[in-house]
Design a protein around this motif. Structure first.
Motif, PDB file in Angstrom:
ATOM      1  N   HIS A 199       1.646   1.430  -2.318  1.00 52.48           N
ATOM      2  CA  HIS A 199       2.578   0.990  -3.702  1.00 52.48           C
ATOM      3  C   HIS A 199       2.838  -0.118  -3.987  1.00 52.48           C
ATOM      4  O   HIS A 199       3.308  -1.352  -2.889  1.00 52.48           O
ATOM      5  CB  HIS A 199       2.703   1.600  -4.198  1.00 52.48           C
ATOM      6  CG  HIS A 199       4.725   2.282  -3.192  1.00 52.48           C
ATOM      7  ND1 HIS A 199       5.796   1.021  -3.080  1.00 52.48           N
ATOM      8  CD2 HIS A 199       5.251   2.851  -2.557  1.00 52.48           C
ATOM      9  CE1 HIS A 199       6.493   1.377  -2.875  1.00 52.48           C
ATOM     10  NE2 HIS A 199       6.563   2.508  -1.993  1.00 52.48           N
ATOM     11  N   ILE A 200       1.773  -0.778  -4.681  1.00 52.61           N
ATOM     12  CA  ILE A 200       2.136  -2.343  -4.687  1.00 52.61           C
ATOM     13  C   ILE A 200       1.922  -2.572  -6.841  1.00 52.61           C
ATOM     14  O   ILE A 200       1.356  -1.778  -6.907  1.00 52.61           O
ATOM     15  CB  ILE A 200       1.193  -3.160  -3.749  1.00 52.61           C
ATOM     16  CG1 ILE A 200      -0.339  -3.006  -4.381  1.00 52.61           C
ATOM     17  CG2 ILE A 200       1.136  -3.482  -2.417  1.00 52.61           C
ATOM     18  CD1 ILE A 200      -0.735  -3.562  -4.507  1.00 52.61           C
ATOM     19  N   HIS A 201       3.341  -3.525  -6.736  1.00 52.27           N
ATOM     20  CA  HIS A 201       3.262  -3.547  -8.263  1.00 52.27           C
ATOM     21  C   HIS A 201       3.114  -4.943  -8.301  1.00 52.27           C
ATOM     22  O   HIS A 201       3.793  -5.656  -7.213  1.00 52.27           O
ATOM     23  CB  HIS A 201       3.894  -2.364  -8.898  1.00 52.27           C
ATOM     24  CG  HIS A 201       4.914  -2.335  -8.034  1.00 52.27           C
ATOM     25  ND1 HIS A 201       6.128  -2.675  -7.380  1.00 52.27           N
ATOM     26  CD2 HIS A 201       5.295  -1.213  -7.107  1.00 52.27           C
ATOM     27  CE1 HIS A 201       7.059  -2.135  -6.126  1.00 52.27           C
ATOM     28  NE2 HIS A 201       6.546  -1.211  -6.361  1.00 52.27           N
TER      29      HIS A 201
ATOM     30  N   ILE B  84      -1.498 -10.677  -8.206  1.00 52.53           N
ATOM     31  CA  ILE B  84      -0.973  -9.198  -7.866  1.00 52.53           C
ATOM     32  C   ILE B  84      -1.832  -8.490  -8.592  1.00 52.53           C
ATOM     33  O   ILE B  84      -2.377  -8.102  -9.134  1.00 52.53           O
ATOM     34  CB  ILE B  84       0.321  -9.385  -7.915  1.00 52.53           C
ATOM     35  CG1 ILE B  84       0.732  -9.412  -9.577  1.00 52.53           C
ATOM     36  CG2 ILE B  84       1.438  -9.772  -7.310  1.00 52.53           C
ATOM     37  CD1 ILE B  84       2.333  -9.631 -10.124  1.00 52.53           C
ATOM     38  N   HIS B  85      -1.832  -7.384  -7.769  1.00 54.17           N
ATOM     39  CA  HIS B  85      -2.493  -5.845  -7.897  1.00 54.17           C
ATOM     40  C   HIS B  85      -1.580  -4.878  -8.445  1.00 54.17           C
ATOM     41  O   HIS B  85       0.046  -5.226  -8.154  1.00 54.17           O
ATOM     42  CB  HIS B  85      -2.966  -5.445  -6.557  1.00 54.17           C
ATOM     43  CG  HIS B  85      -4.107  -6.266  -6.561  1.00 54.17           C
ATOM     44  ND1 HIS B  85      -4.770  -5.920  -6.286  1.00 54.17           N
ATOM     45  CD2 HIS B  85      -4.121  -7.858  -5.783  1.00 54.17           C
ATOM     46  CE1 HIS B  85      -6.033  -7.228  -5.873  1.00 54.17           C
ATOM     47  NE2 HIS B  85      -4.944  -8.470  -5.704  1.00 54.17           N
ATOM     48  N   HIS B  86      -1.881  -3.581  -8.758  1.00 54.33           N
ATOM     49  CA  HIS B  86      -1.200  -2.817  -9.190  1.00 54.33           C
ATOM     50  C   HIS B  86      -2.017  -1.694  -8.876  1.00 54.33           C
ATOM     51  O   HIS B  86      -2.518  -0.988  -9.174  1.00 54.33           O
ATOM     52  CB  HIS B  86      -0.412  -2.343 -10.312  1.00 54.33           C
ATOM     53  CG  HIS B  86      -1.437  -2.415 -11.781  1.00 54.33           C
ATOM     54  ND1 HIS B  86      -1.586  -1.540 -12.441  1.00 54.33           N
ATOM     55  CD2 HIS B  86      -2.377  -3.299 -12.019  1.00 54.33           C
ATOM     56  CE1 HIS B  86      -2.483  -2.022 -13.165  1.00 54.33           C
ATOM     57  NE2 HIS B  86      -3.501  -2.911 -13.189  1.00 54.33           N
ATOM     58  N   ARG B  87      -1.421  -0.741  -7.193  1.00 53.02           N
ATOM     59  CA  ARG B  87      -2.438   0.103  -6.882  1.00 53.02           C
ATOM     60  C   ARG B  87      -1.222   0.912  -6.179  1.00 53.02           C
ATOM     61  O   ARG B  87      -0.255   0.606  -5.710  1.00 53.02           O
ATOM     62  CB  ARG B  87      -3.186  -0.634  -5.804  1.00 53.02           C
ATOM     63  CG  ARG B  87      -4.031  -1.343  -6.246  1.00 53.02           C
ATOM     64  CD  ARG B  87      -4.767  -2.111  -5.001  1.00 53.02           C
ATOM     65  NE  ARG B  87      -5.911  -2.908  -5.275  1.00 53.02           N
ATOM     66  CZ  ARG B  87      -6.997  -2.893  -5.800  1.00 53.02           C
ATOM     67  NH1 ARG B  87      -7.644  -1.238  -6.300  1.00 53.02           N
ATOM     68  NH2 ARG B  87      -7.648  -3.635  -6.316  1.00 53.02           N
TER      69      ARG B  87
ATOM     70  N   PRO C 142       2.796  11.821  18.007  1.00 52.92           N
ATOM     71  CA  PRO C 142       2.827  13.332  17.738  1.00 52.92           C
ATOM     72  C   PRO C 142       2.745  12.280  16.331  1.00 52.92           C
ATOM     73  O   PRO C 142       1.952  13.141  15.274  1.00 52.92           O
ATOM     74  CB  PRO C 142       3.264  13.710  17.957  1.00 52.92           C
ATOM     75  CG  PRO C 142       4.593  12.967  18.939  1.00 52.92           C
ATOM     76  CD  PRO C 142       4.221  12.318  18.999  1.00 52.92           C
ATOM     77  N   TRP C 143       2.812  11.225  15.513  1.00 49.10           N
ATOM     78  CA  TRP C 143       3.386  10.877  13.854  1.00 49.10           C
ATOM     79  C   TRP C 143       3.127   9.305  14.492  1.00 49.10           C
ATOM     80  O   TRP C 143       3.504   8.409  15.462  1.00 49.10           O
ATOM     81  CB  TRP C 143       4.445  10.689  13.262  1.00 49.10           C
ATOM     82  CG  TRP C 143       5.004  12.506  13.751  1.00 49.10           C
ATOM     83  CD1 TRP C 143       5.274  13.177  14.598  1.00 49.10           C
ATOM     84  CD2 TRP C 143       4.604  13.320  12.715  1.00 49.10           C
ATOM     85  NE1 TRP C 143       5.706  14.922  14.309  1.00 49.10           N
ATOM     86  CE2 TRP C 143       4.981  15.016  13.195  1.00 49.10           C
ATOM     87  CE3 TRP C 143       3.873  13.883  11.622  1.00 49.10           C
ATOM     88  CZ2 TRP C 143       5.007  16.087  12.587  1.00 49.10           C
ATOM     89  CZ3 TRP C 143       3.654  14.926  10.725  1.00 49.10           C
ATOM     90  CH2 TRP C 143       4.722  15.362  11.335  1.00 49.10           C
ATOM     91  N   VAL C 144       2.313   8.914  13.218  1.00 45.02           N
ATOM     92  CA  VAL C 144       2.630   7.696  13.023  1.00 45.02           C
ATOM     93  C   VAL C 144       2.374   7.004  11.740  1.00 45.02           C
ATOM     94  O   VAL C 144       2.108   7.918  10.557  1.00 45.02           O
ATOM     95  CB  VAL C 144       0.772   7.195  13.169  1.00 45.02           C
ATOM     96  CG1 VAL C 144       0.424   5.592  12.912  1.00 45.02           C
ATOM     97  CG2 VAL C 144       0.119   7.219  13.964  1.00 45.02           C
ATOM     98  N   ALA C 145       3.141   6.038  11.464  1.00 47.37           N
ATOM     99  CA  ALA C 145       3.545   5.450   9.947  1.00 47.37           C
ATOM    100  C   ALA C 145       3.821   3.889   9.802  1.00 47.37           C
ATOM    101  O   ALA C 145       3.454   3.376  10.338  1.00 47.37           O
ATOM    102  CB  ALA C 145       5.084   5.303  10.063  1.00 47.37           C
ATOM    103  N   GLY C 146       2.334   4.335   8.492  1.00 52.22           N
ATOM    104  CA  GLY C 146       2.085   2.723   8.595  1.00 52.22           C
ATOM    105  C   GLY C 146       2.655   2.023   7.478  1.00 52.22           C
ATOM    106  O   GLY C 146       2.845   2.210   6.187  1.00 52.22           O
ATOM    107  N   CYS C 147       3.459   1.449   8.230  1.00 56.60           N
ATOM    108  CA  CYS C 147       4.396   0.345   6.975  1.00 56.60           C
ATOM    109  C   CYS C 147       3.914  -1.053   7.015  1.00 56.60           C
ATOM    110  O   CYS C 147       4.163  -2.254   7.601  1.00 56.60           O
ATOM    111  CB  CYS C 147       6.074   0.242   7.701  1.00 56.60           C
ATOM    112  SG  CYS C 147       6.477   2.088   7.890  1.00 56.60           S
ATOM    113  N   ASP C 148       2.194  -1.087   7.403  1.00 56.84           N
ATOM    114  CA  ASP C 148       1.766  -1.869   7.656  1.00 56.84           C
ATOM    115  C   ASP C 148       1.079  -2.828   6.188  1.00 56.84           C
ATOM    116  O   ASP C 148      -0.129  -3.878   6.075  1.00 56.84           O
ATOM    117  CB  ASP C 148       0.323  -1.912   8.303  1.00 56.84           C
ATOM    118  CG  ASP C 148      -0.474  -0.336   8.604  1.00 56.84           C
ATOM    119  OD1 ASP C 148       0.148  -0.094   7.093  1.00 56.84           O
ATOM    120  OD2 ASP C 148      -1.444  -0.456   8.936  1.00 56.84           O
ATOM    121  N   GLY C 149       1.467  -2.587   4.590  1.00 55.48           N
ATOM    122  CA  GLY C 149       1.723  -3.491   4.029  1.00 55.48           C
ATOM    123  C   GLY C 149       0.388  -3.162   3.228  1.00 55.48           C
ATOM    124  O   GLY C 149      -0.366  -2.690   3.033  1.00 55.48           O
ATOM    125  N   ALA C 150       0.076  -4.405   2.427  1.00 54.85           N
ATOM    126  CA  ALA C 150      -0.851  -4.127   1.348  1.00 54.85           C
ATOM    127  C   ALA C 150      -2.622  -3.373   1.574  1.00 54.85           C
ATOM    128  O   ALA C 150      -3.285  -2.427   1.378  1.00 54.85           O
ATOM    129  CB  ALA C 150      -1.128  -5.551   0.147  1.00 54.85           C
TER     130      ALA C 150
END
Ligand SMILES: Cc1cc2nc3c(=O)[nH]c(=O)nc-3n(C[C@H](O)[C@H](O)[C@H](O)COP(=O)(O)OP(=O)(O)OC[C@H]3O[C@@H](n4cnc5c(N)ncnc54)[C@H](O)[C@@H]3O)c2cc1C
Length: 537
Positions: A305-307, A284-287, A172-180
């Motif tokens: 988010h990446i910073h 590095i990126h800021h996104r 029912p739910w998918v959590a994207g903790c799969d990085g940049a």
């Protein structure tokens, strides 16, 4: 009260779905989410395309708010045992120390953990992974998400298994903790606007001696840039973070020896290097993702988010994204809250990410700019400001609240309702409820409010009795009629909490509802906004 992971019901043949939540990515964010969901009785599967846990240190600073969450999870002792406590931060300009922030003095009344814990990302992941295994949940390594279909009541994920075969999982739910480079984000077409910085960073773990204040953070500001020195476990072990000199930026085979001259140039006699155990460069990126939820899917941590690493906030922010989402998603999965509750994850965490991007971007541009003016700004204006700020307790406190992430609040969000009447400066709806030690029962011992069970709501009443017909939120809420006594009064006065007042604290420690005198109807109305059964009991 700290709760151990509760065993989850295994999937049975014939179940319409294979798991309640599929977590993609077993970095710090995914491991935290899996732990928080599992201890709330939610079935999770957690996959990662890598063969095993990362051996790279990467993030190194664990801040107070994360340590508070580690305490609830029962892993704080392990973290403190493995980490090194950084009690202060020193600023150096042109080789002279211009100021020091005493973290213990600045945060001593804010949190039980008034310091930065220097603990590598690999150790954080090991601690979180071990805790997950205590609940009989293992990360499925060598398993990659390659496809995703969204349906009305579930998502269908295609996984590439360790033997190369494809396997479908309904969840029912998918959590994207799969990085940049998040597949969950990309497969959902969620945009990730932002830009790369032109500078290339390096990190080096070295054994060395020098002018650095031992066991503390040391930031060296130079006309041409900066170097950060983080104390690591062991004697004379330091993590150096710096910018690769422009002349070396395009070199593919860069090693630590190549950047040593640029460090030595700034302080030729003071630094002596012995060995370097790890050297890495990164752009590095800021996104930030333009949505944190797409129907049955979420993105969290670096996927969202990446910073720049200024302030060492990246890993900590991902861990707190997970803590914010977990209690809400658990209530929805358990059928105790409407699905709309999980929309408040994005509503609360997107502004945090946006603010972080703006502040780290501004700070980053000052510390990396190559211009002559920026060099002067760094070594004179910034260094002078730092020394002035560091002797002002109010500025120290404000800096600690920001860097430690204990000052993050969700005021003016839909789950935060302040009924008015509280004095200026008092905590209110949206704030993290302050760290207090209160006698919660007449004649009882002083108790740490941060030790209250974080899988439930807590209603704290000051200077008033429990109203009749108060809802219990179907057993999810504990009430605390805090006795009037001189010791409690002194603690409340220091925290700016007036009497009468009440605070309904959410499972993640933030105040949901606040006001002066509680009417049971207010608690019922508030509960109806986030729970399916908030009636009086
Ligand atoms: C060199 C370096 C130094 C850094 N220093 C700091 C610092 O000092 N302080 C700080 O706070 N932050 C720092 N960071 C950033 C920090 O490492 C990240 O913020 C943190 O790792 C984010 O955690 P995460 O769990 O969200 O993502 P990640 O740690 O990137 O984890 C994502 C996981 O998802 C997995 N995955 C990806 N795609 C798939 C797929 N399709 N299927 C299955 N699994 C998948 C990956 O294998 C990975 O294990 C640094 C980063 C780098 C590179």
């Amino acid at each position: 009260m700290r709760t151990a992971p509760s065993p989850c019901r295994p999937t049975r043949p014939g179940d319409p779905v294979d798991t309640d939540v599929l977590i993609v990515g077993a970095g710090p964010t995914g491991l935290m989410l899996a732990n928080q969901l599992a201890r709330r009785g939610v079935r999770v599967r957690i996959i990662d395309r890598h063969a095993g846990p990362s051996r790279e240190t990467r993030a190194l600073g664990v801040h107070a708010r994360t340590l508070e969450i580690y305490a609830h999870l029962g892993v704080i002792d392990r973290a403190l045992e493995l980490g090194k406590i950084g009690t202060g931060g020193n600023v150096w300009a042109n080789g002279k120390r211009t100021g020091r922030i005493p973290l213990g003095d600045a945060g001593g009344k804010i949190t039980p953990y008034p310091y930065i814990l220097v603990l590598g990302q690999d150790d954080n992941e090991r601690i979180l992974g071990d805790r997950l295994r205590d609940g009989n949940i293992a990360v499925e390594w060598n398993t990659e998400l390659t496809g995703l279909e969204q349906h009305a009541d579930h998502a269908k994920a295609t996984l590439k298994m360790p033997d190369g075969s494809l396997h479908t999982v309904r969840s029912p739910w998918v959590a994207g903790c799969d990085g940049a480079h998040s597949a969950v984000r990309e497969l959902n077409g969620i945009a990730f606007p932002g830009a790369p910085y032109e500078h290339v960073f390096y990190v080096a773990d070295v054994e060395m001696t020098g002018t650095m204040v031992p066991d503390e953070l040391n930031a060296y500001l130079w006309r041409s840039g900066f170097h950060l020195f983080f104390p690591m476990r062991g004697t004379d072990h330091w993590r150096i973070v710096g910018i690769v000199p422009e002349s070396l930026r395009d070199r593919k085979d860069l090693g630590f020896d190549d950047v040593v001259p640029s460090i030595q140039d700034e302080s030729p006699s003071a630094l002596s290097f012995r060995t370097c155990s790890w050297f890495s460069t990164y752009r590095i990126h800021h996104r930030a993702a333009n949505r944190f939820r797409d129907r049955r899917c979420f993105v969290l941590g670096d996927a969202a988010h990446i910073h720049s690493p200024v302030g060492a906030q990246g890993m900590n922010t991902g861990l707190q994204d997970a803590y914010n989402l977990a209690w809400k998603l658990a209530l929805v999965v358990k059928g105790r809250a409407p699905e709309s509750l999980v929309d408040t994850y994005a509503e609360e965490r997107m502004p945090v990410a946006k603010r972080l991007l703006e502040t780290t971007d501004r700070a980053f541009r000052v510390v990396v700019s190559d211009s002559w003016l920026a060099g002067l700004l760094r070594t004179h204006v910034l260094a002078r400001l730092a020394s002035m700020a560091m002797s002002n307790p109010r500025i120290q406190r404000a800096a600690f609240l920001t860097v430690s992430q204990t000052g993050i609040h969700y005021r003016d969000r839909s789950l935060s309702t302040d009924l008015g009447g509280l004095p200026h400066g008092a905590p209110r709806a949206g704030d993290r409820f302050p760290w207090l030690k209160l006698r919660l029962r007449p004649g009882g011992p002083a108790e740490d409010v941060f030790a209250l069970d974080d899988t439930r709501f807590h209603l704290l009443l000051f200077g008033q009795a429990l109203p009749s017909s108060l809802p219990s939120y179907d057993g999810l809420m504990e009430t605390h009629e805090v006795p009037d006594d001189p010791a409690n009064d002194a603690v409340l006065a220091e925290a700016g909490i007036a009497k009468p007042s009440f605070y309904l604290v959410r499972p993640d420690g933030h105040v949901g509802l606040s006001g002066t005198r509680l009417d049971a109807g207010d608690a019922v109305r508030y509960g109806r906004r986030l729970l399916l059964d908030a009636s009086a009991s």
